[in-house]
Write a protein that holds these residues in place. Structure first.
Motif, mmCIF file in Angstrom:
data_model
loop_
_atom_site.group_PDB
_atom_site.id
_atom_site.type_symbol
_atom_site.label_atom_id
_atom_site.label_comp_id
_atom_site.label_asym_id
_atom_site.label_seq_id
_atom_site.Cartn_x
_atom_site.Cartn_y
_atom_site.Cartn_z
ATOM 1 N N PRO A 152 0.820 -1.225 0.000
ATOM 2 C CA PRO A 152 0.000 0.000 0.000
ATOM 3 C C PRO A 152 0.847 1.266 0.000
ATOM 4 C CG PRO A 152 -0.800 -1.579 1.621
ATOM 5 C CD PRO A 152 0.521 -2.083 1.162
ATOM 6 N N ALA A 153 2.001 1.204 0.685
ATOM 7 C CA ALA A 153 2.899 2.353 0.738
ATOM 8 C C ALA A 153 4.300 1.841 1.040
ATOM 9 C CB ALA A 153 2.464 3.349 1.807
ATOM 10 N N VAL A 154 5.300 2.553 0.538
ATOM 11 C CA VAL A 154 6.694 2.200 0.836
ATOM 12 C C VAL A 154 7.447 3.465 1.215
ATOM 13 C CG1 VAL A 154 6.850 0.101 -0.554
ATOM 14 C CG2 VAL A 154 7.283 2.311 -1.622
ATOM 15 N N LEU A 155 8.288 3.334 2.223
ATOM 16 C CA LEU A 155 9.153 4.423 2.668
ATOM 17 C C LEU A 155 10.549 4.145 2.127
ATOM 18 C CD1 LEU A 155 9.468 6.973 4.448
ATOM 19 C CD2 LEU A 155 9.979 5.438 6.366
ATOM 20 N N VAL A 156 11.046 5.041 1.292
ATOM 21 C CA VAL A 156 12.297 4.825 0.576
ATOM 22 C C VAL A 156 13.375 5.751 1.127
ATOM 23 C CG1 VAL A 156 13.396 4.717 -1.693
ATOM 24 C CG2 VAL A 156 10.941 4.267 -1.481
ATOM 25 N N ARG A 157 14.523 5.176 1.466
ATOM 26 C CA ARG A 157 15.649 5.969 1.953
ATOM 27 C C ARG A 157 16.287 6.746 0.792
ATOM 28 N NH1 ARG A 157 19.259 1.749 5.454
ATOM 29 N NH2 ARG A 157 20.264 1.650 3.407
ATOM 30 N N PRO A 158 17.125 7.728 1.086
ATOM 31 C CA PRO A 158 17.790 8.472 0.012
ATOM 32 C C PRO A 158 18.642 7.605 -0.907
ATOM 33 C CG PRO A 158 17.939 9.702 2.060
ATOM 34 C CD PRO A 158 17.359 8.357 2.405
ATOM 35 N N ASP A 159 19.098 6.444 -0.421
ATOM 36 C CA ASP A 159 19.891 5.557 -1.269
ATOM 37 C C ASP A 159 19.027 4.591 -2.063
ATOM 38 O OD1 ASP A 159 19.070 3.905 0.782
ATOM 39 O OD2 ASP A 159 21.049 3.136 1.275
ATOM 40 N N GLY A 160 17.717 4.776 -2.032
ATOM 41 C CA GLY A 160 16.824 3.978 -2.851
ATOM 42 C C GLY A 160 16.362 2.678 -2.243
ATOM 43 N N HIS A 161 16.808 2.353 -1.024
ATOM 44 C CA HIS A 161 16.399 1.114 -0.370
ATOM 45 C C HIS A 161 15.165 1.344 0.492
ATOM 46 C CE1 HIS A 161 19.712 -1.743 -1.332
ATOM 47 N NE2 HIS A 161 20.262 -0.605 -1.735
#
Length: 484
Positions: A448-457
C-alpha cells in the motif's frame, strides 16, 4: 573547520562529495594527483550504478558519452545472454572509461559547491572528541568534523587508523596496458582466438575507449612482483606476450602499463570514531566481473546521506554505524565471488571442467538471473532486522507513476520519500524537512505504501500510520514539532 574531508578524488570520493553537498554539508576533497588520471582502470557502470546516476539526475550525462551493453552472467569467463525479467528499469550497463566517470562526477561535485584540492598528499591524521586533524605532505594541517578515506588499496587513512586489512595475498598476477600494435588486425584476432581456448587471462581489445590504433592488452605475468606499485616495462610486456602467445604483435607506444593481482582483503572496520573508509580503502579484490568501481560508488551512495545526517545533527542513534553493518557484508560477498571467478579463469583441467558445468547451468534462466543480479548488484537486500515484508531492505526499481511521473526523477535531491498508494491516509508530518510525501497512484509496487531511503532502499512497507512513524523515527530521527 570543514564539515567533512574526503581523502581521494576517484569515483568513490567524488560520488561521496556530491552526496554530501546535496544535503548542504561542506565537503573538501584532497587528491594526491595534480591532475585527473588518464588511466581507465574501471571501464564501466553496472545496472545498479546506472540506477544511482538516474536517481541523482546524472544519467543523461553518462548516456551522452557511453555505450550501453548487455552481457548476462559475465562470470569467470562464462558469458550468457542477458537474463529476462531482471528487477530493474535499466537492464544494461554503460561502457564508460574511468577517466570519464571521474570527470563527470568532478563536474557535478563542483557544481554543487564541493572544494577539490589537487596535489594534496595526506601523510597522517589524528582525531579527538570534536574532530579530525589531517596532516599534509607540505607540513600544513586541516581540521574537519569527519573524515572519509577513499584513498585506494594502499590507503594512508586506513593505515593511520591501525585498522586491520586481513585477507589472502596475491598468488597470480596479470599485466594490463594500452599499447599500439604493429601486427595486422586479422593476425591479432586469430592469435587471440587460439590462445583464449586455454588461457582466459589473455586478450586484446582494439581501439580501446574509442582511440584508433590503441589496444587494451592483457597477459599473465611470470610471477608476482615484490612491488606491485611499480608498473611493468614495455620489454616485460613483450616477453610475456611472446611466452604466452608466441608473438609480441610488435607492441610499441605504451600509453599506460599496469599490473594487478588476485589478492582479496577487507578492512575489519569501516568506521573508527569520526573516520570512515570507503571504496578500495575498505576492500580490494581482482577486477573480475568489473565490480570494483561500482562497489566503491555504491559505498558512497550508502554513506553520504547518513554522514550528512550526523553532521546536521538529526541522525538517530546507530544510523552512521549502519554503514558498516550494511556495506561490510556486501564487500565480503564481492571478495568471495571474485575468488571464485579467478579459480574459473585457470587453465588447468579442474577450472576448465567447472567452466563447462557453469556454462550449462547458466542456460537455466533462474541461475543466469541470480549470477547477473549479483554482479550488477541489483539483487542487494540489506538486513534491516524486519523480515515482515520482502520489500524491506531492497532497493526499489524505477517505477512509473500516474501523470507521466517516474520514481527516480523524484529522488534527485537525495531526500527520503514516502510512496503512498493509500489515497493520502498516511502522513510524514514532523519529518517533512527530510522526507517527501508522494502520491503513489499508478505505481506498480506490491505494498500500500513504501518508505524509501535516500539511497533507494526500502525502509518500511505497509499501511499503518503508527508503524510508519516508528520507521521514520528509526531512520530520520525525532520529528520536528509544529510551530504555532
Amino acid at each position: 573547520m570543514a564539515d567533512v574531508v574526503v581523502v581521494g578524488g576517484g569515483p568513490t570520493g567524488l560520488m561521496l562529495a556530491c552526496e554530501l553537498r546535496l544535503h548542504g554539508v561542506g565537503a573538501v576533497v584532497l587528491e594526491r594527483r595534480a591532475e585527473r588520471s588518464k588511466e581507465s582502470r574501471g571501464r564501466g557502470l553496472h545496472a545498479r550504478s546506472v540506477e544511482i546516476m538516474d536517481q541523482r539526475g546524472l544519467l543523461e550525462r553518462f548516456l551522452a558519452v557511453s555505450e550501453k551493453f548487455q552481457v548476462g552472467g559475465l562470470f569467470g569467463g562464462v558469458v550468457a545472454p542477458w537474463p529476462e525479467s531482471l528487477d530493474t528499469a535499466h537492464p544494461y550497463g554503460l561502457a564508460t572509461p574511468q577517466e570519464v566517470t571521474e570527470r563527470l562526477l568532478e563536474e557535478r561535485a563542483l557544481e554543487l559547491g564541493a572544494v577539490i584540492r589537487r596535489g594534496c598528499e595526506v601523510t597522517g591524521l589524528g582525531q579527538d572528541a570534536d574532530g579530525v586533524t589531517v596532516e599534509l605532505a607540505d607540513g600544513t594541517r586541516l581540521r574537519s568534523r569527519y573524515l572519509v578515506g577513499c584513498d585506494g588499496g594502499r590507503s594512508t587513512v586506513r593505515k593511520a587508523l591501525g585498522v586491520g586489512f586481513p585477507g589472502e595475498p596475491a598468488t597470480v598476477e596479470t599485466l594490463i596496458g594500452d599499447l599500439e600494435l604493429a601486427a595486422d588486425p586479422a593476425e591479432v584476432a586469430a592469435v587471440v582466438e587460439r590462445v583464449r581456448r586455454t588461457e582466459l587471462r589473455f586478450g586484446v581489445a582494439p581501439d580501446v575507449d574509442g582511440r584508433p590504433g590503441v589496444a587494451r592488452v592483457i597477459v599473465p605475468a611470470a610471477g608476482v612482483a615484490e612491488d606491485r606499485a611499480t608498473p611493468p616495462t614495455l620489454e616485460e610486456f613483450k616477453e610475456r606476450l611472446r611466452a604466452v602467445a608466441g608473438t609480441d604483435f610488435g607492441v610499441h607506444g605504451a600509453h599506460w602499463l599496469s599490473r594487478f593481482g588476485d589478492a582479496t582483503r577487507q578492512a575489519e572496520r569501516y568506521r573508527v570514531g569520526r573516520v570512515l573508509l570507503a571504496g578500495d580503502a575498505a576492500h580490494i579484490h581482482p577486477p573480475t566481473g568489473g565490480q570494483g568501481l561500482n562497489l566503491g560508488v555504491q559505498d558512497a551512495f550508502n554513506l553520504g546521506w547518513k554522514l550528512a545526517a550526523e553532521v546536521a545533527g538529526w541522525a538517530p542513534e546507530g544510523l552512521l554505524d549502519s554503514y558498516h553493518a550494511e556495506r561490510h557484508p556486501i564487500g565480503a560477498r564481492v571478495l568471495t565471488n571474485t575468488r571464485a571467478q579467478m579459480t574459473l579463469l585457470g587453465s588447468a583441467s579442474g577450472p576448465t571442467a567447472l567452466r563447462e558445468l557453469l556454462t550449462r547451468l547458466m542456460e537455466i534462466e533462474e541461475v543466469n538471473r541470480y549470477v547477473t543480479g549479483m554482479i550488477t548488484a541489483v539483487d542487494i537486500r540489506y538486513d534491516l532486522g524486519d523480515g515482515k515484508d520482502d520489500l524491506v531492505g531492497r532497493r526499489l526499481r524505477d517505477v512509473r507513476l500516474s501523470g507521466d511521473r517516474r520514481l527516480y526523477a523524484l529522488m534527485h535531491g537525495a531526500r527520503g520519500l514516502l510512496l503512498d498508494r493509500t489515497g493520502g491516509r498516511l502522513s510524514v508530518e514532523g519529518w517533512a524537512d527530510r522526507v517527501d510525501h508522494v502520491d503513489g497512484e499508478g505505481a506498480e509496487v506490491d505494498a500500500p505504501a513504501v518508505l524509501v531511503r535516500p539511497d533507494g532502499h526500502v525502509a518500511w512497507a505497509g499501511d499503518g500510520q503508527r508503524e510508519l512513524e516508528a520507521a521514520l523515527t528509526r531512520w530520520w530521527g525525532t520529528p520536528v514539532p509544529l510551530t504555532m
